[in-house]
Design a protein around this motif. Structure first.
Motif, short mmCIF file in Angstrom:
data_model
loop_
_atom_site.label_atom_id
_atom_site.label_comp_id
_atom_site.label_asym_id
_atom_site.label_seq_id
_atom_site.Cartn_x
_atom_site.Cartn_y
_atom_site.Cartn_z
N LEU A 94 11.80 3.81 0.90
CA LEU A 94 10.83 2.71 1.07
C LEU A 94 11.50 1.49 1.70
O LEU A 94 10.95 0.86 2.61
CB LEU A 94 10.24 2.31 -0.27
N SER A 132 0.83 -1.19 0.00
CA SER A 132 0.00 0.00 0.00
C SER A 132 0.88 1.26 0.00
O SER A 132 0.61 2.22 -0.71
CB SER A 132 -0.90 -0.03 1.23
N LEU A 133 1.92 1.19 0.80
CA LEU A 133 2.85 2.31 0.91
C LEU A 133 3.56 2.54 -0.42
O LEU A 133 3.71 3.69 -0.88
CB LEU A 133 3.89 1.99 2.00
#
Lengths: 162, 230
Positions: free
Chosen positions: B192, B149-150
């Motif tokens: 990330l 989702s990130l």
């Protein structure tokens, strides 16, 4: 039902004490385990339907609770020696030889694993292979195999002659 | 001393009770009333909280992505088909996460750890080990879901922001050098990656701190019991 349960537990509390003595080498841990076993027995009491002997059911719940109980860094099947001072023999007739033997037995048993402790406890309580198999969930043949191994180990630990 | 003597020694030790006085009915009643949560109940509670958090997270992110974000994206000029493609990806992510949630819940219900007292030792150990494994996997699924989702949010934000910036400067994509775009992407991937690793390490640390040692000991005990049967 609570009254019936309390009555039965009061009469058969020796079973719980024995399991606690085998699995805990600390007085506080014994008390905690005793309470936990009583609570677990109470919770499963409604589902006890006389399919097995009452004592077998009690041993099963007590051993399950002792082996699966959780205290950070403590109590679980450990192989630590029982501290000398934790063994207090209360007897009207003091017999130093018997006391030494009892101490040696406890000290040796405390060096066994959780499973081995359960096997030897049930052996000492003169449970049949069938009952031991019912409590531990292994077949009677494997109970025999395990029993022989534990006996051998205990003999070595206690310096018992063949 | 002979081995056969052990039973009589044990009998004597039991009679002497090693210093344990007999409890009266009143004492037993007090024990029942002052009871605390058992380990199985604690695991059960943690698993239920884990399920609730996962479902809450799915619902929250679903509402955020499919209701609030489209309202916001409408204001961005030329949001393009990539938003639609990312939306589908996101939807698949939710679908998979929800599928895992249902799978875990059904598996957990089958184990029924509350009934361990009606089971023999081997089955009881297997039940708790399975319950703890479900708990651990639930953590990982939540992490994976969160990271996907990130990543989708990052890519969408990166592209949208990039386009808006280009528009505001009156530039086209061709006017930017390849290494600048690559650098921006690389920084994004590194950020990330760092977040992923951080969250993963945190989750692992929490689980190991809570139940790592306990699970290890239970598995060792179960192995010993199963080895006997070989």
């Amino acid at each position: 039902m609570e009254e019936e349960f309390v009555d039965i537990i009061t009469k058969n509390q020796g079973i719980i004490h024995k399991v606690c003595c085998i699995y805990c080498d600390d007085e506080e841990d014994r008390k905690d385990l005793f309470q936990e076993v009583v609570v677990q027995l109470w919770r499963s009491f409604p589902s006890f339907r006389n399919e097995s002997k009452f004592s077998t059911w009690m041993y099963r719940v007590a051993i399950n609770t002792a082996i699966t109980s959780f205290k950070r860094g403590k109590r679980l099947p450990q192989r630590q020696s029982l501290p000398e001072q934790s063994i207090q023999i209360v007897d009207d007739v003091y017999d130093p030889e018997t006391e030494d033997k009892i101490k040696l037995l406890y000290q040796s048993v405390s060096k066994l694993s959780g499973i081995e402790k359960s096997i030897i406890l049930l052996y000492l309580e003169s449970k049949t292979y069938e009952e031991i198999a019912e409590i531990t969930g292994i077949t009677q043949n494997y109970v025999r195999v395990k029993m022989n191994r534990v006996k051998k180990k205990l003999k070595k630990l206690m310096n018992i002659e063949e | 001393m002979k081995f056969d003597e052990l039973k009589s020694i044990w009998e004597q030790a039991s009679q002497q009770k090693s210093g344990h006085p007999d409890l009266q009915k009143e004492d037993i009643l007090v024990l029942l009333k002052t009871r605390t949560r058992s380990i199985v109940e604690k695991i059960d509670l943690n698993i239920r909280i884990g399920f609730l958090i996962l479902v809450g997270m799915i619902i929250y992110l679903f509402i955020d992505n499919f209701i609030f974000t489209p309202l916001l994206v409408k204001r961005v000029p030329e949001s393009g088909s990539y938003v639609y493609a990312l939306g589908i990806l996101d939807f698949i992510n939710y679908f998979i996460a929800f599928g895992f949630f249902v799978y875990f819940w059904v598996s957990y219900r089958k184990i029924n750890p509350h009934s361990i007292n009606n089971k023999n030792l081997k089955e009881a150990l297997q039940s708790i080990v399975r319950a703890l494994n479900i708990f651990r996997r639930l953590f990982y699924v939540a992490l994976l879901f969160f990271l996907v989702s990130l990543a989708i949010g990052f890519i969408a934000g990166f592209i949208t922001g990039f386009r808006m910036k280009l528009e505001s400067l009156g530039l086209s994509l061709a006017s930017l050098s390849f290494w600048r775009i690559s650098l921006a992407l690389l920084v994004g991937i590194l950020v990330l990656g760092a977040i992923s690793y951080g969250v993963f390490a945190l989750i692992n640390w929490i689980f190991n701190r809570l139940y790592g040692q306990y699970l290890h000991k239970l598995k060792a005990t179960l192995k010993e019991l199963e080895e006997t049967a070989e």
